[in-house]
Design a protein around this motif. Structure first.
Motif, PDB file in Angstrom:
ATOM      1  N   LEU A  19      -5.091  16.751   3.321  1.00  0.00           N
ATOM      2  CA  LEU A  19      -5.873  17.935   3.672  1.00  0.00           C
ATOM      3  C   LEU A  19      -7.304  17.580   4.035  1.00  0.00           C
ATOM      4  O   LEU A  19      -7.892  18.176   4.943  1.00  0.00           O
ATOM      5  N   VAL A  20      -7.872  16.612   3.337  1.00  0.00           N
ATOM      6  CA  VAL A  20      -9.268  16.260   3.574  1.00  0.00           C
ATOM      7  C   VAL A  20      -9.427  15.399   4.819  1.00  0.00           C
ATOM      8  O   VAL A  20     -10.293  15.663   5.668  1.00  0.00           O
ATOM      9  N   TRP A  21      -8.590  14.373   4.958  1.00  0.00           N
ATOM     10  CA  TRP A  21      -8.761  13.412   6.048  1.00  0.00           C
ATOM     11  C   TRP A  21      -7.720  13.537   7.161  1.00  0.00           C
ATOM     12  O   TRP A  21      -7.717  12.729   8.090  1.00  0.00           O
ATOM     13  N   ARG A  22      -6.822  14.516   7.033  1.00  0.00           N
ATOM     14  CA  ARG A  22      -5.818  14.764   8.081  1.00  0.00           C
ATOM     15  C   ARG A  22      -4.993  13.514   8.398  1.00  0.00           C
ATOM     16  O   ARG A  22      -4.713  13.205   9.565  1.00  0.00           O
ATOM     17  N   ILE A  23      -4.588  12.793   7.367  1.00  0.00           N
ATOM     18  CA  ILE A  23      -3.780  11.587   7.549  1.00  0.00           C
ATOM     19  C   ILE A  23      -2.308  11.983   7.532  1.00  0.00           C
ATOM     20  O   ILE A  23      -1.788  12.434   6.495  1.00  0.00           O
ATOM     21  N   LYS A  24      -1.641  11.808   8.658  1.00  0.00           N
ATOM     22  CA  LYS A  24      -0.259  12.263   8.782  1.00  0.00           C
ATOM     23  C   LYS A  24       0.676  11.528   7.823  1.00  0.00           C
ATOM     24  O   LYS A  24       1.600  12.126   7.255  1.00  0.00           O
ATOM     25  N   LEU A  25       0.445  10.237   7.632  1.00  0.00           N
ATOM     26  CA  LEU A  25       1.308   9.468   6.733  1.00  0.00           C
ATOM     27  C   LEU A  25       1.253  10.024   5.311  1.00  0.00           C
ATOM     28  O   LEU A  25       2.280  10.071   4.625  1.00  0.00           O
ATOM     29  N   CYS A  26       0.077  10.469   4.866  1.00  0.00           N
ATOM     30  CA  CYS A  26      -0.036  11.047   3.520  1.00  0.00           C
ATOM     31  C   CYS A  26       0.727  12.363   3.425  1.00  0.00           C
ATOM     32  O   CYS A  26       1.291  12.686   2.373  1.00  0.00           O
ATOM     33  N   GLU A  27       0.736  13.138   4.515  1.00  0.00           N
ATOM     34  CA  GLU A  27       1.551  14.358   4.539  1.00  0.00           C
ATOM     35  C   GLU A  27       3.026  14.006   4.342  1.00  0.00           C
ATOM     36  O   GLU A  27       3.739  14.644   3.554  1.00  0.00           O
ATOM     37  N   ILE A  28       3.468  12.993   5.059  1.00  0.00           N
ATOM     38  CA  ILE A  28       4.868  12.583   4.977  1.00  0.00           C
ATOM     39  C   ILE A  28       5.213  12.086   3.579  1.00  0.00           C
ATOM     40  O   ILE A  28       6.247  12.459   3.006  1.00  0.00           O
ATOM     41  N   LEU A  29       4.351  11.251   3.016  1.00  0.00           N
ATOM     42  CA  LEU A  29       4.604  10.718   1.671  1.00  0.00           C
ATOM     43  C   LEU A  29       4.602  11.826   0.629  1.00  0.00           C
ATOM     44  O   LEU A  29       5.426  11.823  -0.296  1.00  0.00           O
ATOM     45  N   ALA A  30       3.678  12.771   0.753  1.00  0.00           N
ATOM     46  CA  ALA A  30       3.610  13.874  -0.208  1.00  0.00           C
ATOM     47  C   ALA A  30       4.899  14.688  -0.190  1.00  0.00           C
ATOM     48  O   ALA A  30       5.469  15.007  -1.247  1.00  0.00           O
ATOM     49  N   MET A  31       5.372  15.027   1.005  1.00  0.00           N
ATOM     50  CA  MET A  31       6.581  15.842   1.100  1.00  0.00           C
ATOM     51  C   MET A  31       7.831  15.055   0.704  1.00  0.00           C
ATOM     52  O   MET A  31       8.807  15.643   0.214  1.00  0.00           O
ATOM     53  N   ALA A  32       7.793  13.734   0.871  1.00  0.00           N
ATOM     54  CA  ALA A  32       8.923  12.914   0.429  1.00  0.00           C
ATOM     55  C   ALA A  32       9.013  12.871  -1.086  1.00  0.00           C
ATOM     56  O   ALA A  32      10.101  12.633  -1.644  1.00  0.00           O
TER      57      ALA A  32
END
Length: 250
Positions: A85-98
Motif C-alpha cells: 500500500l505504501v510503496w505500490r510494490i506488485k510483488l508484495c501484493e502477490i505475496l500478501a494474497m498468497a
C-alpha cells in the motif's frame, strides 16, 4: 546501490521472481516435509507419554506449530500488505494474497486438532472460550481477505482492498496471544516456549522444534509456489510468459 537492496529490486521483476520461485519452491517443500517427518517420528515413537494426558498429548505436536503459524502468516500478510500500500510494490501484493489460503489452512488445522484434543481433556468438542473464539475469528478474517481478493476483477485494486482488511485485522493477533492471560480461559496457559524456560521436559520439546522449523520451510515452498502461479496469471499476456510456456527462458 547496496547489493542486498539491488537484489530485492531485481526480484520485484516478474520474470526474475518467476525464476527465483521455480528454483526454491521445491526446496522449501522437500526440506519442510523431511524436517516435519523427523519431528513427528520423535513425537510418536521417542517421546514418552505424558503422566497426566497419556498419549493424547501427542496431537499438540501438530496443534501448537499450526497455531503459531496461523498467527505468523497473518502478521506476514499484513506486513506485505502495508509495504504494497505504501510503496505500490506488485510483488508484495502477490505475496500478501498468497499468504491468505495458507494461513487459513493452518488456522483450520489448529481449530480441528484443538477440538480433537479438547474432547478427552475438557469433555466437549467446542467451547466459546476466548482463545478458541478469537482463533475462529482469525479463520473468518483469512477467508474474508481471500474472498475479497477474488471478488474484484482488477487484481491490483483487489489486492489493495484485501490488504487493508489484513492490516486492520492484525489487531486480533495480540488478543489471541494474550487471551489466556486477560480472561478466565478454559484453554491452558503457555507451557511451551522455544526460547526460555518451558514446563515441558526437554526430551518433549526437541521434536516440537523440528516440526516448527519444518512448517516454516514448507510454508516458504508453498508461498513461493502460490505467488508464482498468481504472478504468471497477472503476466499471462506478456511475451516472457509465452516463451516460458513454449519451453523458452524468460
Amino acid at each position: 546501490m547496496n547489493p542486498i537492496l539491488l537484489w530485492f529490486h531485481q526480484l520485484g521483476s516478474p520474470p526474475t521472481f518467476d525464476r527465483f520461485a521455480a528454483r526454491w519452491a521445491p526446496w522449501g517443500y522437500g526440506l519442510g516435509v523431511l524436517v516435519i517427518a523427523i519431528g513427528l517420528y520423535g513425537a510418536l515413537f521417542q517421546v514418552p507419554a505424558d503422566y497426566q494426558q497419556g498419549d493424547s498429548f501427542r496431537i499438540l505436536y501438530i496443534h501448537v506449530p499450526s497455531a503459531w503459524m496461523s498467527l505468523f502468516v497473518f502478521g506476514l500478510m499484513a506486513f506485505y500488505s502495508a509495504v504494497a500500500l505504501v510503496w505500490r510494490i506488485k510483488l508484495c501484493e502477490i505475496l500478501a494474497m498468497a499468504c491468505a489460503p495458507i494461513g487459513a489452512g493452518f488456522t483450520l488445522i489448529t481449530l480441528a486438532t484443538g477440538s480433537i484434543w479438547g474432547k478427552p481433556m475438557w469433555g466437549t468438542w467446542w467451547d466459546w472460550d476466548p482463545r478458541l473464539t478469537t482463533e475462529l475469528i482469525l479463520l473468518f478474517l483469512y477467508l474474508g481477505v481471500s474472498g475479497l481478493y477474488h471478488a474484484i476483477d482488477d487484481r491490483r485494486a483487489a489486492a489493495r482492498a484485501a490488504g487493508l482488511l489484513a492490516i486492520v485485522g492484525v489487531v486480533l493477533l495480540p488478543i489471541i496471544r494474550y487471551s489466556v492471560v486477560w480472561w478466565n480461559s478454559l484453554h491452558q496457559g503457555q507451557t511451551i516456549r522455544l526460547f526460555g524456560s518451558s514446563s515441558m521436559d526437554e526430551s518433549m520439546v526437541a521434536p516440537l522444534v523440528w516440526v516448527v522449523v519444518g512448517t516454516k520451510l514448507w510454508f516458504v515452498g508453498t508461498l513461493l509456489a502460490r505467488a508464482r502461479a498468481d504472478n504468471l496469471r497477472r503476466e499471462s499476456g506478456k511475451r516472457w510468459v509465452a516463451e516460458l510456456a513454449h519451453g523458452g527462458r524468460a
